[in-house]
Enzyme design. Structure first.
Site, PDB file in Angstrom:
ATOM      1  N   HIS A 104      16.015  61.884  31.690  1.00 37.06           N
ATOM      2  CA  HIS A 104      14.856  61.411  30.914  1.00 37.06           C
ATOM      3  C   HIS A 104      13.522  61.784  31.551  1.00 37.06           C
ATOM      4  O   HIS A 104      12.578  60.986  31.571  1.00 37.06           O
ATOM      5  CB  HIS A 104      14.949  59.902  30.702  1.00 37.06           C
ATOM      6  CG  HIS A 104      16.109  59.447  29.884  1.00 37.06           C
ATOM      7  ND1 HIS A 104      16.770  60.264  28.997  1.00 37.06           N
ATOM      8  CD2 HIS A 104      16.771  58.256  29.843  1.00 37.06           C
ATOM      9  CE1 HIS A 104      17.775  59.599  28.437  1.00 37.06           C
ATOM     10  NE2 HIS A 104      17.806  58.367  28.932  1.00 37.06           N
ATOM     11  N   HIS A 178      14.184  55.489  22.840  1.00 41.18           N
ATOM     12  CA  HIS A 178      15.398  54.908  23.401  1.00 41.18           C
ATOM     13  C   HIS A 178      15.607  53.485  22.905  1.00 41.18           C
ATOM     14  O   HIS A 178      16.056  52.616  23.664  1.00 41.18           O
ATOM     15  CB  HIS A 178      15.318  54.927  24.933  1.00 41.18           C
ATOM     16  CG  HIS A 178      16.646  55.034  25.611  1.00 41.18           C
ATOM     17  ND1 HIS A 178      17.573  54.035  25.579  1.00 41.18           N
ATOM     18  CD2 HIS A 178      17.198  56.022  26.345  1.00 41.18           C
ATOM     19  CE1 HIS A 178      18.645  54.402  26.270  1.00 41.18           C
ATOM     20  NE2 HIS A 178      18.447  55.600  26.750  1.00 41.18           N
ATOM     21  N   VAL A 179      15.332  53.245  21.660  1.00 40.13           N
ATOM     22  CA  VAL A 179      15.549  51.911  21.099  1.00 40.13           C
ATOM     23  C   VAL A 179      17.045  51.598  21.070  1.00 40.13           C
ATOM     24  O   VAL A 179      17.868  52.453  20.780  1.00 40.13           O
ATOM     25  CB  VAL A 179      14.949  51.807  19.666  1.00 40.13           C
ATOM     26  CG1 VAL A 179      15.608  52.792  18.704  1.00 40.13           C
ATOM     27  CG2 VAL A 179      15.010  50.378  19.146  1.00 40.13           C
ATOM     28  N   TYR A 180      17.382  50.328  21.397  1.00 40.67           N
ATOM     29  CA  TYR A 180      18.755  49.832  21.292  1.00 40.67           C
ATOM     30  C   TYR A 180      18.805  48.857  20.122  1.00 40.67           C
ATOM     31  O   TYR A 180      18.043  47.877  20.123  1.00 40.67           O
ATOM     32  CB  TYR A 180      19.163  49.049  22.533  1.00 40.67           C
ATOM     33  CG  TYR A 180      19.284  49.793  23.833  1.00 40.67           C
ATOM     34  CD1 TYR A 180      18.158  50.160  24.565  1.00 40.67           C
ATOM     35  CD2 TYR A 180      20.538  50.082  24.376  1.00 40.67           C
ATOM     36  CE1 TYR A 180      18.275  50.809  25.785  1.00 40.67           C
ATOM     37  CE2 TYR A 180      20.664  50.725  25.604  1.00 40.67           C
ATOM     38  CZ  TYR A 180      19.523  51.080  26.297  1.00 40.67           C
ATOM     39  OH  TYR A 180      19.645  51.714  27.519  1.00 40.67           O
ATOM     40  N   ASP A 250      28.329  57.823  25.092  1.00 39.73           N
ATOM     41  CA  ASP A 250      27.127  58.261  25.800  1.00 39.73           C
ATOM     42  C   ASP A 250      27.027  59.750  25.530  1.00 39.73           C
ATOM     43  O   ASP A 250      26.955  60.557  26.454  1.00 39.73           O
ATOM     44  CB  ASP A 250      27.257  57.976  27.307  1.00 39.73           C
ATOM     45  CG  ASP A 250      25.916  58.095  28.035  1.00 39.73           C
ATOM     46  OD1 ASP A 250      25.886  57.856  29.255  1.00 39.73           O
ATOM     47  OD2 ASP A 250      24.916  58.437  27.370  1.00 39.73           O
ATOM     48  N   GLU A 313      19.287  58.139  19.581  1.00 39.32           N
ATOM     49  CA  GLU A 313      18.224  58.924  20.234  1.00 39.32           C
ATOM     50  C   GLU A 313      18.180  60.335  19.632  1.00 39.32           C
ATOM     51  O   GLU A 313      18.894  61.234  20.058  1.00 39.32           O
ATOM     52  CB  GLU A 313      18.470  58.997  21.739  1.00 39.32           C
ATOM     53  CG  GLU A 313      18.555  57.651  22.447  1.00 39.32           C
ATOM     54  CD  GLU A 313      19.208  57.767  23.804  1.00 39.32           C
ATOM     55  OE1 GLU A 313      18.664  58.492  24.677  1.00 39.32           O
ATOM     56  OE2 GLU A 313      20.264  57.131  24.020  1.00 39.32           O
TER      57      GLU A 313
HETATM   58  C1  G6D Z   1      22.845  55.778  31.494  1.00 37.52           C
HETATM   59  O1  G6D Z   1      24.060  57.792  30.913  1.00 37.52           O
HETATM   60  C2  G6D Z   1      23.258  56.727  30.375  1.00 37.52           C
HETATM   61  C3  G6D Z   1      22.051  57.317  29.685  1.00 37.52           C
HETATM   62  O2  G6D Z   1      22.461  58.103  28.576  1.00 37.52           O
HETATM   63  C4  G6D Z   1      21.135  56.185  29.217  1.00 37.52           C
HETATM   64  O3  G6D Z   1      19.997  56.748  28.590  1.00 37.52           O
HETATM   65  C5  G6D Z   1      20.739  55.321  30.410  1.00 37.52           C
HETATM   66  O4  G6D Z   1      21.899  54.793  31.045  1.00 37.52           O
HETATM   67  C6  G6D Z   1      19.868  54.129  29.969  1.00 37.52           C
HETATM   68  O5  G6D Z   1      22.281  56.529  32.527  1.00 37.52           O
END
Ligand code: G6D
Length: 346
Positions: A104, A178-180, A250, A313
């Site tokens: 990121h 990166h909204v959940y 992921d 994402e």
């Molecule tokens: C972990 O592997 C994941 C990533 O994809 C995610 O964005 C992050 O946690 C928050 O590293």
């Protein structure tokens, strides 16, 4: 037409919280700390339900954040070994001590910055326009990059994200949000009973360090097949190696189409009283199911359960730096970067 409401208030030391409410009573709170969405509060059957993960204070974002609601940049996902080349120039980014890759855009990146913000009000939508100037060489990336992220709330219950950027030297740019989502509004409930639709025939296989291997695999006969809406539990209860490897999802999904006429993904709440449609012009979407286990932070006073959220994402798939066929994220000075993603709440 009633005027949409927008207000702002202090949100920690240097951050501001902007609260946007539409004529249907839907409220979206966003902050200039990381150009993030903090709350998405939806009226459902007479109750107000916050359907995303977020914290009540800016300090929590700085101390226990997992990129909740954040704008991610310059590059979403992992860059293997933190190194890349543009026009035969080799660059090195800071890498994680755990796995030697850059996640990121590197530590303290776009998600940790205080962005400039201005409000724009129109008859049928209100917007907050965030902008950030990333100096040449920041986190090892070449070129001065001027980034803008515009969050708009409409009376059609859409959260529209418009990304714009320009650079003075060739660089990399592949932003996302990166909204959940957790459509139950309860962070102690996993998203296992949510249903998911994704219009993707292929996904990118990942390695044990969650970097892509370069293989694009058919979803046929796998728990990655969400071409019909299915329970998320199919990725939590399977013995399929790619899901067991990361304890869920992921992974990048390679979308079959882009555009805004039909959603490329839909999340549906367990009681089917709420859904979120995703529309994007990006060719892929990374879906991460918050497998934080016991490390899940306290969120609004409750401990986040394992698999307590899922991300959508939108981006060019991770792997674009390393492999042919994954896309191109090089931004040249003569190009203005533009992309749009819409989340529509029904
Ligand atoms: C972990 O592997 C994941 C990533 O994809 C995610 O964005 C992050 O946690 C928050 O590293």
């Amino acid at each position: 037409m009633k005027v949409l409401k927008i207000s702002n208030q202090k949100f920690g030391e240097n951050a501001i919280l902007y609260s946007l409410t539409n004529d249907n009573g839907l409220t979206m709170n966003v902050t200039n700390l990381g150009a993030r969405i903090v709350d998405l509060i939806v009226p459902v059957n007479g109750e107000k339900r916050n359907i995303i993960l977020g914290f009540d204070t800016a300090e929590e974002y700085l101390s226990k954040d997992m990129y909740f609601g954040a704008t991610i940049g310059r590059v979403a996902g992992r860059i293997k070994d933190g190194s890349f080349s543009i026009d035969n120039h080799k660059y090195q980014l800071p890498v994680s001590p755990e796995n030697g890759h850059t996640l990121h855009g590197g530590p303290e990146s776009f998600e940790a910055k205080i962005w400039e913000a201005e409000i724009e009000e129109k008859s049928n939508q209100v917007s907050v326009i965030f902008s950030y100037m990333s100096p040449d060489g920041e986190h090892g990336f070449p070129g001065e990059l001027k980034a803008r992220v515009i969050y708009s709330l409409t009376n059609a219950n859409e959260w529209i994200i418009d990304y714009q950027a320009e650079t003075d030297q060739p660089t990399l740019y592949n932003p996302t949000n990166h909204v959940y989502f957790n459509l139950t509004g309860d962070v102690t409930q996993s998203v296992g009973e949510h249903e998911l639709f994704v219009d993707a025939d292929r996904f990118a296989v990942v390695d044990s360090d969650t970097t892509v291997t370069g293989e694009l695999r058919s979803v046929d006969e796998t728990p990655f097949d969400f071409r019909e809406s299915k329970s998320m539990n199919q990725v939590f209860e399977t013995r399929y190696e790619q899901n067991n490897l990361v304890d869920g999802l992921d992974h990048p999904f390679i979308l079959n189409r882009t555009g805004f006429d039909q959603p490329q993904a839909i999340i549906t709440a367990p009681k089917k009283d709420l859904s979120v449609e995703m529309y994007t012009d990006r060719p892929a979407v990374v879906i991460f199911t918050a497998q934080f286990g016991e490390m899940g932070p306290e969120v609004r006073g409750e401990k986040l359960v394992n698999h307590g959220g899922l991300t959508l994402e939108t981006q060019v798939s991770p792997g674009a730096v390393e492999f042919d066929g994954f896309g191109d994220i090089i931004l040249y000075p003569e190009t203005i970067y533009q992309s749009r993603t819409i989340y529509k709440i029904n």
